[in-house]
Design a protein around this motif. Structure first.
Motif, PDB file in Angstrom:
ATOM      1  N   MET A   1     -85.262  -4.933  -8.637  1.00  0.00           N
ATOM      2  CA  MET A   1     -84.513  -4.412  -7.482  1.00  0.00           C
ATOM      3  C   MET A   1     -83.879  -5.573  -6.713  1.00  0.00           C
ATOM      4  O   MET A   1     -84.557  -6.544  -6.378  1.00  0.00           O
ATOM      5  CB  MET A   1     -85.503  -3.643  -6.593  1.00  0.00           C
ATOM      6  CG  MET A   1     -84.850  -2.827  -5.496  1.00  0.00           C
ATOM      7  SD  MET A   1     -84.003  -1.405  -6.167  1.00  0.00           S
ATOM      8  CE  MET A   1     -83.386  -0.669  -4.675  1.00  0.00           C
ATOM      9  N   GLN A   2     -82.579  -5.515  -6.465  1.00  0.00           N
ATOM     10  CA  GLN A   2     -81.875  -6.591  -5.777  1.00  0.00           C
ATOM     11  C   GLN A   2     -81.831  -6.313  -4.275  1.00  0.00           C
ATOM     12  O   GLN A   2     -81.795  -5.170  -3.855  1.00  0.00           O
ATOM     13  CB  GLN A   2     -80.440  -6.635  -6.285  1.00  0.00           C
ATOM     14  CG  GLN A   2     -80.287  -6.741  -7.781  1.00  0.00           C
ATOM     15  CD  GLN A   2     -80.294  -8.170  -8.249  1.00  0.00           C
ATOM     16  OE1 GLN A   2     -80.195  -9.080  -7.447  1.00  0.00           O
ATOM     17  NE2 GLN A   2     -80.465  -8.372  -9.531  1.00  0.00           N
ATOM     18  N   ASP A   3     -81.817  -7.418  -3.480  1.00  0.00           N
ATOM     19  CA  ASP A   3     -81.659  -7.170  -2.054  1.00  0.00           C
ATOM     20  C   ASP A   3     -80.170  -6.956  -1.748  1.00  0.00           C
ATOM     21  O   ASP A   3     -79.302  -7.164  -2.606  1.00  0.00           O
ATOM     22  CB  ASP A   3     -82.264  -8.303  -1.209  1.00  0.00           C
ATOM     23  CG  ASP A   3     -81.562  -9.619  -1.421  1.00  0.00           C
ATOM     24  OD1 ASP A   3     -80.329  -9.615  -1.544  1.00  0.00           O
ATOM     25  OD2 ASP A   3     -82.258 -10.650  -1.472  1.00  0.00           O
ATOM     26  N   GLY A   4     -79.885  -6.546  -0.493  1.00  0.00           N
ATOM     27  CA  GLY A   4     -78.516  -6.173  -0.126  1.00  0.00           C
ATOM     28  C   GLY A   4     -77.507  -7.290  -0.336  1.00  0.00           C
ATOM     29  O   GLY A   4     -76.423  -7.050  -0.874  1.00  0.00           O
ATOM     30  N   ALA A   5     -77.884  -8.500   0.076  1.00  0.00           N
ATOM     31  CA  ALA A   5     -76.945  -9.617  -0.041  1.00  0.00           C
ATOM     32  C   ALA A   5     -76.645  -9.927  -1.503  1.00  0.00           C
ATOM     33  O   ALA A   5     -75.491 -10.213  -1.867  1.00  0.00           O
ATOM     34  CB  ALA A   5     -77.536 -10.845   0.648  1.00  0.00           C
ATOM     35  N   ALA A   6     -77.684  -9.864  -2.346  1.00  0.00           N
ATOM     36  CA  ALA A   6     -77.476 -10.148  -3.776  1.00  0.00           C
ATOM     37  C   ALA A   6     -76.589  -9.070  -4.408  1.00  0.00           C
ATOM     38  O   ALA A   6     -75.729  -9.377  -5.235  1.00  0.00           O
ATOM     39  CB  ALA A   6     -78.823 -10.214  -4.491  1.00  0.00           C
ATOM     40  N   LEU A   7     -76.803  -7.831  -3.995  1.00  0.00           N
ATOM     41  CA  LEU A   7     -75.968  -6.735  -4.516  1.00  0.00           C
ATOM     42  C   LEU A   7     -74.507  -6.944  -4.121  1.00  0.00           C
ATOM     43  O   LEU A   7     -73.600  -6.789  -4.939  1.00  0.00           O
ATOM     44  CB  LEU A   7     -76.430  -5.400  -3.931  1.00  0.00           C
ATOM     45  CG  LEU A   7     -77.479  -4.613  -4.702  1.00  0.00           C
ATOM     46  CD1 LEU A   7     -77.829  -3.351  -3.942  1.00  0.00           C
ATOM     47  CD2 LEU A   7     -76.988  -4.261  -6.095  1.00  0.00           C
ATOM     48  N   GLU A   8     -74.338  -7.284  -2.852  1.00  0.00           N
ATOM     49  CA  GLU A   8     -72.991  -7.525  -2.331  1.00  0.00           C
ATOM     50  C   GLU A   8     -72.302  -8.644  -3.114  1.00  0.00           C
ATOM     51  O   GLU A   8     -71.145  -8.532  -3.517  1.00  0.00           O
ATOM     52  CB  GLU A   8     -73.117  -7.919  -0.852  1.00  0.00           C
ATOM     53  CG  GLU A   8     -71.876  -7.719  -0.018  1.00  0.00           C
ATOM     54  CD  GLU A   8     -71.424  -6.259   0.036  1.00  0.00           C
ATOM     55  OE1 GLU A   8     -70.212  -6.068  -0.033  1.00  0.00           O
ATOM     56  OE2 GLU A   8     -72.280  -5.345   0.109  1.00  0.00           O
TER      57      GLU A   8
END
Lengths: 153, 191
Positions: A1-8
């Protein structure tokens, strides 16, 4: 599961990769982010599919004749635009002058009873307010247009 | 390439100065230079040929009337594009209530898939169907996302060029592209 910043970040890099605006280092970064994330793998596959389809899409050419009369059409539009401005000025100024005379003679008329004068005045003020409201809306629509609010940094 | 762009910019500047001095023919040359680009930019936004023609001509007409406010040192097309996009966005806002069906979608696109894949009719059919879905989804995109997508896909502009033309940061160009493409991906997967 990626965090928000990594997803962005992954999504930004995906766009750059699809559009050929990615460096080798960024490409490695994208691969690292995607690896181990089935969510991003699926998203990357979906986005590549879209890019494949849009790459094949081309805008339809109009009939060649339209270009021949294009400038003439533009020029005629400007002539018509100017004509409308002149007509509007020609109508508005005499009409305003006439309205002013009507109001003056109406106010100066001492023979008209008050119970008639008041409703006519109310009607005139109502029409005036309506016109002002419509004109204001027309003039200020562009300022409230959400599409115009672009951010420039 | 850069020299060519600079030379084009210099020529545009000279034509703008002549137009500002009252030479309508000079403005006509600017129109001839950019009419195709303006027409296709409008077509990618509004989808109908007649509307694209009307809006692009209207943009030039307004530019002609406001020619004294053009800065000859700045790119003419970027200035014209601001008028054109405003006209297209207003047009789309007024047209928002007019629904378009999937069958009618994509009539603004060239039917090249059939030509390219004539040897494999099944593949051509699948591609045409995918394009039709994507075209319908593009027509339903928010105008600002559609604009950025069109500039990328149909004009092949770089992120920096799009940012400069539209007047937004490069990051916003990418986020609008992502959002648009995600919507198109959803449309492609609809049963």
């Amino acid at each position: 599961m990626q965090d928000g910043a990594a997803l962005e970040r992954a999504r930004t890099l995906m766009m750059q990769a699809l559009d050929g605006e990615i460096s080798a280092g960024e490409r490695r970064e994208l691969d690292d982010l995607i690896t181990g994330s089935p969510e991003l793998v699926a998203e990357w596959r979906r986005l590549r599919r879209v890019k494949e389809v849009t790459t094949d899409m081309t805008l339809q050419n109009p009939p060649a004749e339209i270009w021949d009369g294009y400038w003439t059409s533009v020029y005629r539009r400007t002539e018509r635009g100017l004509a409308w401005v002149l007509i509007s000025i020609g109508v508005t100024i005499p009409a305003a002058y006439w309205v002013w005379h009507v109001i003056r003679s109406f106010l100066a008329d001492t023979n008209m009873p008050l119970f008639l004068k008041l409703p006519i005045a109310a009607l005139a003020i109502g029409v005036l307010l309506l016109v002002i409201s419509v004109v204001r809306e027309k003039l200020f629509t562009a300022r409230r247009d959400p599409y115009v609010k672009e951010v420039i940094r | 390439m850069l020299q060519t762009a600079d030379a084009g910019q210099t020529e545009d500047g000279a034509l703008v100065r002549r137009a500002q001095a009252g030479d309508a023919e000079a403005f006509g040359l600017l129109v001839e230079r950019y009419m195709r680009r303006a027409y296709f930019a409008a077509l990618a936004l509004v989808s109908r040929r007649e509307d694209a023609l009307d809006l692009s001509q209207e943009a030039f007409a307004r530019a002609f009337l406001a020619r004294r406010s053009i800065d000859p040192e700045r790119p003419f097309y970027a200035w014209l594009y601001q008028i054109l996009r405003r006209l297209c966005f207003n047009f789309l806002r007024d047209r928002r209530t007019r629904a378009r069906t999937l069958e009618a979608a994509g009539t603004w696109l060239a039917d090249e898939a059939a030509e390219r894949f004539r040897s494999d009719p099944a593949d051509a059919l699948a591609r045409r169907e995918a394009q039709r879905r994507v075209a319908a989804a593009m027509e339903a995109l928010p105008a600002r996302e559609r604009e950025v997508l069109a500039l990328k896909e149909f004009e092949s502009l770089t992120y920096r060029e799009i940012a400069s033309l539209v007047g937004i940061p490069v990051g916003t160009v990418m986020s609008r592209l992502y959002s648009a493409r995600r919507r198109l991906a959803d449309a492609l997967e609809e049963p």
